[in-house]
Design an enzyme around this catalytic site. Structure first.
Site, mmCIF file in Angstrom:
data_model
loop_
_atom_site.group_PDB
_atom_site.id
_atom_site.type_symbol
_atom_site.label_atom_id
_atom_site.label_comp_id
_atom_site.label_asym_id
_atom_site.label_seq_id
_atom_site.Cartn_x
_atom_site.Cartn_y
_atom_site.Cartn_z
ATOM 1 N N GLU A 126 41.856 40.370 71.018
ATOM 2 C CA GLU A 126 41.897 41.788 71.313
ATOM 3 C C GLU A 126 40.811 42.046 72.353
ATOM 4 O OE1 GLU A 126 41.379 44.365 67.915
ATOM 5 O OE2 GLU A 126 41.489 46.135 69.205
ATOM 6 N N ARG A 150 37.926 30.615 59.144
ATOM 7 C CA ARG A 150 37.192 30.982 60.347
ATOM 8 C C ARG A 150 35.866 30.234 60.394
ATOM 9 N NH1 ARG A 150 37.991 36.175 60.958
ATOM 10 N NH2 ARG A 150 36.275 36.655 62.303
ATOM 11 N N LYS A 179 32.562 40.986 66.220
ATOM 12 C CA LYS A 179 32.410 41.658 67.517
ATOM 13 C C LYS A 179 31.721 43.013 67.346
ATOM 14 C CE LYS A 179 36.757 40.596 68.963
ATOM 15 N NZ LYS A 179 37.980 40.659 69.737
#
Ligand code: ATP
Ligand code: MG
Length: 572
Positions: A41, A277, A287
């Site tokens: 994104e 992850r 982020k």
């Protein structure tokens, strides 16, 4: 939702994703081409965690001779921008991967998604819901009890279609209505209880402009993106595992609408699998948290060399090879865990050792006067630029009557096993000669200001003519032509392995106040030719690179990339 997966994932072995793809290739499900995608994104810079996903997505495609698309997953207009999208492309290229002509924006499919949504309404698969967000949550219920139906669920398809078109026309405020899939209000998986497909947001989009005030939700959009691109294998992190039934539900609907890509006669049904992850010690990886550090100016931008972002690592002096090697070593599994940043640093040293140019630099200088050395001595050290690289050249470092050594390399009263400079003992001055210290000179405060001694004229290159053994070798720089350089000594950004571990405290409280120290050092003259981005090993000290942002011609700034050994492990 659990499945049979192999958890052992040796770096070169067949981890579960490889097995999964190999089976599909064998059974012909890919239509002859494995297609994966990396779907960031564009709402921030990518970090070392994304590098893991990049290496898996591009790596699996390469392994099976397929291709990997780069797709900007730009369905949430609020925080996205071209700055981020451009940085992501640059960082992936830097990591060594290329998407060829497989570049996509999810927003390019907005028209198609809208048409699909209308078809779903027509077929009774979706409806407009008028519940407020709070009511919606309440109606959805808890996993052990069925939820309650939204009144919109029973409206006719025609009425729902009209309402959806009015949503799109901007007749309603944000949150006033939404489009939901009609699936199963009793499903034990809350994501299947008539999930939201479209929401109203009166926000312009950085690509689509102000064309839309309704935007698709991730789960709906992502499956359509994958299907439209003919993606065969859609790999993501574990938090999406519970979303997989919804992903499959949307793919089923596309199949029903005959909207799947057909390749070599095979209808391509994209499938999703999940892996753990990457969590790395002494840093944060969200982020949102990284953005907070940037906005609160706790770091010097996204590319601050202490940041785990790819641009931060690059500016710090990391190499793509080291990052890829790290991603290979951590492997792929379904276990959430924290990886020690020491492993990343290990991979980095491994690569820099092979490629970094050697130079000498003194950080805390102590003057040494070679009393028997003639003013115009003419001696110079000839040292290899890189002893691990047979093709690397040599450089000359002029030796002078006055040189600087590291203050720590001198002890007037040596402790046991101190083999460096001390009165009466011989020490090798790297590449130049053997030196015997005679005495130290102190100022009125008792501080040692310089050290005197004599050199052995028969020890050119630092080796004794009679072959006698010299235990210690120290580095030095010539006093008259040493280069003054600014060096930024970076350390870990946080004091604790997991800054997010304590729910009572804000993670910024754990920032390491000593993560950046700026010092002036003296470097050997050849460093004057260094260019931004060049990487060096300052002998006996560590790896450094020339800062690409703040270096000026004649005023170079060096970033410490990593110490020579794991000094952190020794500290704690
Ligand atoms: P954040 O956690 O900061 O919100 P994100 O996961 O939302 O990041 P995206 O841009 O959506 O960021 O991520 C793109 C891809 O990278 C996704 O497939 C995601 O699963 C993967 N990814 C993100 N963070 C990690 C991580 N720490 N380790 C491995 N893969 C990751
Ligand atoms: Mg995400």
């Amino acid at each position: 939702m659990s499945e049979d997966v192999k958890h052992d994932a040796p770096a070169t072995g067949r981890h579960f994703l490889k097995q999964w793809i190999a089976e599909d290739v064998a059974t012909g499900r890919t239509g002859g081409t494995v297609v994966t995608r990396f779907p960031p994104e564009p709402n921030g810079y990518i970090h070392i965690g994304h590098a893991k996903a990049v290496c898996i997505d591009f790596g699996m495609a390469a392994e099976f001779g397929g291709r990997c698309n780069l797709r900007m997953d730009d369905t949430n207009p609020a925080k996205e921008s071209d700055e981020y999208a451009d940085s992501i492309k640059e960082d992936i290229h830097w990591l060594g991967f290329d998407w060829g002509d497989g570049f996509y924006n999810a927003s390019d499919l907005f028209d198609r998604m809208y048409e699909i949504a209308k078809k779903l309404i027509e077929r009774g698969h979706a409806y407009v819901c008028d519940l407020s967000q709070d009511e919606w949550k309440l109606y959805r219920g808890i996993p052990t009890e069925p939820g309650r139906e939204s009144p919109g669920r029973r409206r006719s398809a025609a009425d729902n279609l009209e309402l959806f078109q009015r949503m799109r026309a901007g007749e309603f405020k944000d949150g006033e209505k939404c489009l939901r899939a009609r699936i199963d209000m009793a499903s034990p998986n809350l994501h299947m209880r008539d999930p939201v497909l479209y929401r109203i947001m009166h926000v312009p989009h950085y690509h689509a402009g102000d064309k839309w005030c309704v935007y698709p939700m991730y789960d709906f959009a992502h499956s359509i993106e994958d299907a439209s691109e003919g993606v065969t294998h859609s790999m993501c992190t574990l938090e999406f595992e519970v979303h997989r039934p919804l992903y499959d539900w949307v793919v089923d609907r596309l199949d029903e609408l005959d909207m799947l890509v057909v390749r070599n006669g095979v209808r391509i049904r994209p499938q999703q699998r999940e892996f753990a992850r990457l969590n790395l010690s002494y840093t944060v990886m969200s982020k949102r948290k990284l953005l907070q550090l940037v906005e609160e100016k706790r770091v010097d931008g996204w590319d601050d060399p202490r940041m785990p972002t790819i641009c931060g690592l690059r500016r710090r002096g990391y190499t793509p090879q080291a990052v890829r090697d790290f991603c290979e070593r951590i492997g792929v599994s379904k276990f959430e865990s924290q990886t020690d940043v020491a492993l990343l640093e290990y991979c980095l040293r491994d690569d820099l050792n092979l490629h970094a140019t050697r130079r000498m630099a003194v950080f805390n200088p102590l003057k040494v006067v070679v009393d028997n050395y003639p003013q115009q001595g003419g001696l110079s050290a000839e040292l290899p630029d890189n002893p691990t690289d047979a093709k690397a050249g040599l450089r000359r470092v002029p030796f002078e009557r006055e040189i600087f050594i590291e203050r720590d390399d001198f002890m007037e009263e040596p402790v046991k096993k101190f083999f460096r400079m001390t009165p009466g003992a011989e020490v090798r001055l790297r590449g130049a000669c053997i030196f015997r210290c005679t005495h130290a000179v102190r100022d009125e405060h008792g501080e040692i200001v310089e050290v005197h001694g004599t050199y052995d004229p028969e020890s050119g290159g630092g080796n004794a003519a009679d072959g006698r053994k010299i235990k210690g070798t120290i580095h030095w720089v010539p006093a008259s032509c040493a280069l003054r350089i600014e060096v930024r000594l970076y350390d870990r950004l946080f004091n604790v392995p997991d800054p997010l571990d304590d729910p009572e405290r804000d993670f910024v409280e754990f920032l390491n106040p000593d993560s950046l120290k700026s010092v002036t050092a003296l470097g050997e003259p050849a460093l004057a030719e260094a260019r931004p981005g060049d990487k060096f090993q300052f002998e006996r000290v560590g790896y450094f690179c020339v800062d690409t942002r703040d270096s000026q011609p004649g005023a170079l700034v060096f970033n410490r990339t990593v110490t020579l050994r794991d000094s952190w492990a020794r500290k704690s």
